[in-house]
Design a protein around this motif. Structure first.
Motif, PDB file in Angstrom:
ATOM      1  N   ALA A 171      28.439  15.541  -1.750  1.00 40.82           N
ATOM      2  CA  ALA A 171      27.027  15.518  -2.369  1.00 40.82           C
ATOM      3  C   ALA A 171      26.507  16.797  -2.232  1.00 40.82           C
ATOM      4  N   ASN A 172      26.846  17.603  -1.111  1.00 40.36           N
ATOM      5  CA  ASN A 172      26.144  18.836  -0.972  1.00 40.36           C
ATOM      6  C   ASN A 172      26.444  19.801  -2.151  1.00 40.36           C
ATOM      7  N   THR A 173      27.671  19.598  -2.404  1.00 40.14           N
ATOM      8  CA  THR A 173      28.166  20.648  -3.509  1.00 40.14           C
ATOM      9  C   THR A 173      27.150  20.513  -4.722  1.00 40.14           C
ATOM     10  N   PHE A 174      26.869  19.359  -5.082  1.00 40.95           N
ATOM     11  CA  PHE A 174      25.945  18.882  -6.162  1.00 40.95           C
ATOM     12  C   PHE A 174      24.515  19.096  -5.909  1.00 40.95           C
ATOM     13  N   LEU A 175      24.010  19.058  -4.592  1.00 44.24           N
ATOM     14  CA  LEU A 175      22.751  19.408  -4.165  1.00 44.24           C
ATOM     15  C   LEU A 175      22.728  21.095  -4.411  1.00 44.24           C
ATOM     16  N   TYR A 176      23.671  21.698  -3.969  1.00 47.66           N
ATOM     17  CA  TYR A 176      23.693  23.064  -4.127  1.00 47.66           C
ATOM     18  C   TYR A 176      23.646  23.514  -5.575  1.00 47.66           C
ATOM     19  N   ALA A 177      24.482  22.656  -6.514  1.00 47.61           N
ATOM     20  CA  ALA A 177      24.208  23.153  -7.973  1.00 47.61           C
ATOM     21  C   ALA A 177      23.080  22.870  -8.664  1.00 47.61           C
ATOM     22  N   GLN A 178      22.155  22.033  -7.904  1.00 50.55           N
ATOM     23  CA  GLN A 178      20.936  21.835  -8.435  1.00 50.55           C
ATOM     24  C   GLN A 178      19.901  22.747  -7.683  1.00 50.55           C
ATOM     25  N   GLY A 179      20.357  23.845  -6.902  1.00 51.96           N
ATOM     26  CA  GLY A 179      19.570  24.884  -6.471  1.00 51.96           C
ATOM     27  C   GLY A 179      18.879  24.512  -5.148  1.00 51.96           C
ATOM     28  N   PHE A 180      19.292  23.370  -4.611  1.00 53.24           N
ATOM     29  CA  PHE A 180      18.586  23.000  -3.233  1.00 53.24           C
ATOM     30  C   PHE A 180      19.315  23.789  -2.084  1.00 53.24           C
ATOM     31  N   ASP A 181      18.596  24.061  -0.892  1.00 53.15           N
ATOM     32  CA  ASP A 181      19.032  24.582   0.208  1.00 53.15           C
ATOM     33  C   ASP A 181      19.852  23.813   0.964  1.00 53.15           C
ATOM     34  N   ILE A 182      21.131  24.309   1.451  1.00 50.23           N
ATOM     35  CA  ILE A 182      22.095  23.347   1.918  1.00 50.23           C
ATOM     36  C   ILE A 182      22.468  23.803   3.482  1.00 50.23           C
ATOM     37  N   GLY A 183      21.900  24.931   3.702  1.00 49.62           N
ATOM     38  CA  GLY A 183      21.890  25.784   5.084  1.00 49.62           C
ATOM     39  C   GLY A 183      23.503  26.022   5.205  1.00 49.62           C
ATOM     40  N   GLY A 184      24.325  25.723   6.536  1.00 52.22           N
ATOM     41  CA  GLY A 184      25.444  25.889   6.772  1.00 52.22           C
ATOM     42  C   GLY A 184      26.310  24.738   6.464  1.00 52.22           C
ATOM     43  N   SER A 185      26.288  23.887   5.668  1.00 52.11           N
ATOM     44  CA  SER A 185      26.632  22.569   5.393  1.00 52.11           C
ATOM     45  C   SER A 185      27.979  22.970   4.557  1.00 52.11           C
ATOM     46  N   LEU A 186      29.111  21.994   4.751  1.00 56.44           N
ATOM     47  CA  LEU A 186      30.257  21.940   4.011  1.00 56.44           C
ATOM     48  C   LEU A 186      29.822  21.587   2.477  1.00 56.44           C
ATOM     49  N   ALA A 187      30.450  22.532   1.645  1.00 62.90           N
ATOM     50  CA  ALA A 187      30.236  22.431   0.278  1.00 62.90           C
ATOM     51  C   ALA A 187      31.293  23.634  -0.348  1.00 62.90           C
ATOM     52  N   GLU A 188      31.464  23.003  -1.625  1.00 60.10           N
ATOM     53  CA  GLU A 188      32.292  24.020  -2.393  1.00 60.10           C
ATOM     54  C   GLU A 188      31.455  24.773  -3.427  1.00 60.10           C
ATOM     55  N   LYS A 189      30.958  25.991  -2.854  1.00 56.52           N
ATOM     56  CA  LYS A 189      30.146  26.618  -3.815  1.00 56.52           C
ATOM     57  C   LYS A 189      30.748  27.294  -5.203  1.00 56.52           C
ATOM     58  N   LEU A 224      16.415  25.025   5.159  1.00 51.64           N
ATOM     59  CA  LEU A 224      17.031  24.706   6.125  1.00 51.64           C
ATOM     60  C   LEU A 224      17.496  26.000   6.892  1.00 51.64           C
ATOM     61  N   SER A 225      17.674  25.969   8.118  1.00 52.48           N
ATOM     62  CA  SER A 225      18.564  27.146   8.834  1.00 52.48           C
ATOM     63  C   SER A 225      19.838  27.297   8.339  1.00 52.48           C
ATOM     64  N   ALA A 226      20.315  28.472   8.798  1.00 59.69           N
ATOM     65  CA  ALA A 226      21.771  28.699   8.425  1.00 59.69           C
ATOM     66  C   ALA A 226      22.574  27.885   9.483  1.00 59.69           C
ATOM     67  N   ASP A 227      22.108  27.416  10.490  1.00 60.46           N
ATOM     68  CA  ASP A 227      22.799  26.658  11.283  1.00 60.46           C
ATOM     69  C   ASP A 227      22.843  25.054  11.039  1.00 60.46           C
ATOM     70  N   ASP A 228      22.106  24.739  10.159  1.00 62.70           N
ATOM     71  CA  ASP A 228      21.688  23.404   9.687  1.00 62.70           C
ATOM     72  C   ASP A 228      22.942  22.737   9.067  1.00 62.70           C
ATOM     73  N   LYS A 229      23.673  21.633   9.240  1.00 59.69           N
ATOM     74  CA  LYS A 229      24.511  20.971   8.757  1.00 59.69           C
ATOM     75  C   LYS A 229      24.259  19.709   8.140  1.00 59.69           C
ATOM     76  N   ILE A 230      24.296  19.446   6.611  1.00 60.86           N
ATOM     77  CA  ILE A 230      23.972  17.895   6.387  1.00 60.86           C
ATOM     78  C   ILE A 230      25.294  17.156   6.569  1.00 60.86           C
ATOM     79  N   LEU A 231      24.820  15.950   7.306  1.00 57.58           N
ATOM     80  CA  LEU A 231      26.051  15.270   7.908  1.00 57.58           C
ATOM     81  C   LEU A 231      26.097  13.960   7.615  1.00 57.58           C
ATOM     82  N   ASP A 232      24.735  13.199   6.837  1.00 59.94           N
ATOM     83  CA  ASP A 232      24.730  11.946   6.541  1.00 59.94           C
ATOM     84  C   ASP A 232      23.539  11.741   5.445  1.00 59.94           C
ATOM     85  N   ALA A 233      23.499  10.994   4.833  1.00 62.85           N
ATOM     86  CA  ALA A 233      22.410  10.502   4.004  1.00 62.85           C
ATOM     87  C   ALA A 233      21.247   9.893   4.806  1.00 62.85           C
TER      88      ALA A 233
END
Length: 402
Positions: free
Chosen positions: A227-245, A292-301
């Motif tokens: 879901a983080n990858t999709f949020l990133y694709a929408q232009g949302f800030d995902i901080g340091g979250s796991l994603a496939e940019k 989000l900060s660079a240290d923030d990780k999205i870990l759940d909905a």
């Protein structure tokens, strides 16, 4: 797709007494120190074994264990399974040191009607995974009919899953039948509207799945790391979250295809964020799109996402689930998965939702939520379940077509 079952075997073949049924089972069980540590897969095979025994058939069990790659590896023998299987069946189980040849033939011939024998690891022969016709013929010489009760191996075109089914009258066992009926109810011929939940870490590992589902479902919820990858694709800030940019363009293509196919895509609208993945660590809820900060990780909905998803589920008749919504192994990041799972299970238990889950971490997540028994069906088949959800043909199933 219609497929032949054991009931068909008894109708068309009449009396099975004294006939030998070659039954492909999945006995690739967890073992430690030569002992079975989880007998779930043995229990799954019991209804088929008992049905054949009650009909007076000899039951010769074919299975693989581990990956010996066509060579005899003593540590990968199936013999340690015998004692557990005997205890579950409540009757003696013989063991043959090979799955083909004179010894196997003699051991089967020596069985009484209703007797059970486990044949040695079919993967000790290179012809198994190569689906070698000569090896399949050797197997076929041992029996009068073939029963496939190993859906988990049905995506492999091996001698004991596909080749053998072409040489003998072939039928689905009770576990295979139940699995196929559940999957048909979930995606083949479901009662609409249908919603899917797909979670997990990476979009790249579930591309075929997502592309197939947006053409099949009315709604599709995406969670977990993907879901983080999709949020990133929408232009949302995902901080340091796991994603496939690098999958940004692909995610946008999937979103567009969903829109074109009339599939409503449900992405998280609020998120649980922390700086580390640790039990009980400080965390906070943010809205999708917040800075989000660079240290923030999205870990759940977040709770708003859960409420919206549960409301969407309430408007559907069928649900298919693959993958958790967050890092469910580490509380408190299991909250969304547990809340949605319990909502789904309650609706399924009440008879208002056909709810089928399976593949990957889904079984563990549903067990963690304590709801597996209340789901309509939970598949433990892993790869075969995923390939079926992807719309791919399964050789072991196609060979059982009616």
């Amino acid at each position: 797709m219609t497929f032949r079952t054991l009931d068909d075997a008894m109708k068309s073949g009449g009396d099975l007494a004294g006939k030998t049924a070659l039954v492909r089972v999945d006995f690739n069980v967890p073992m430690e120190g030569g002992k079975v540590t989880d007998d779930t897969r043995l229990r799954v095979a019991l209804p088929t074994i008992q049905k054949l025994r009650d009909a007076g058939a000899k039951v010769a069990l074919l299975a693989h264990f581990d990956r010996p790659k066509g060579k005899v590896v003593p540590s990968m023998s199936l013999q340690p399974v015998v004692d557990d299987l005997e205890a579950l069946i409540g009757a003696p189980v013989r063991f043959a040191d090979d799955c083909v040849g004179d010894e196997a033939k003699a051991a089967i011939a020596d069985l009484d009607a209703g007797g059970v024998i486990l044949l040695e690891n079919v993967r000790f022969h290179a012809g198994e995974e190569a689906n070698d016709p000569a090896f399949a013929r050797q197997l076929a010489q041992l029996g009068d009919l073939y029963v496939n009760d190993a859906f988990s191996a049905a995506h492999r075109a091996h001698a004991s899953t596909e080749g053998l089914a072409r040489l003998l009258p072939a039928y689905a066992g009770e576990s295979m039948r139940r699995e196929l009926e559940a999957l048909d109810a979930a995606l083949g011929n479901p009662t609409k509207p249908v919603i899917g939940i797909v979670g997990g870490a990476k979009v790249s590992t579930k591309l075929d799945l997502l592309k197939n589902l947006v053409g099949q479902l009315d709604k599709l919820a995406i969670g977990g790391g993907m879901a983080n990858t999709f949020l990133y694709a929408q232009g949302f800030d995902i901080g340091g979250s796991l994603a496939e940019k690098d999958m940004e363009a692909t995610a946008r293509e999937i979103m567009q295809e969903a829109a074109d196919r009339g599939c409503e895509l449900l992405l998280p609208i609020d998120l649980i964020v922390a700086t580390e993945v640790k039990p009980g660590i400080d965390h906070r809820t943010v809205e999708a799109g917040d800075t989000l900060s660079a240290d923030d990780k999205i870990l759940d909905a977040g709770p708003a996402s859960v409420a919206r998803l549960n409301a969407a589920i309430d408007g559907c008749k069928t649900l298919i689930w693959n993958g958790p919504l967050g890092v469910f192994e580490v509380p408190p990041f299991d909250a969304a998965t547990v809340a949605v799972a319990r909502h789904v299970a309650a609706r399924a238990k009440a008879g208002s939702l056909v709810a089928v889950g399976g593949g990957g971490d889904t079984v563990s997540a549903l067990n963690h939520a304590g709801v597996s028994d209340d789901m309509t069906f939970v598949s433990t088949a892993g790869g075969a379940f995923l390939e079926w959800m992807e719309g791919k043909p399964l050789p072991g199933v196609l060979a059982l077509r009616g």
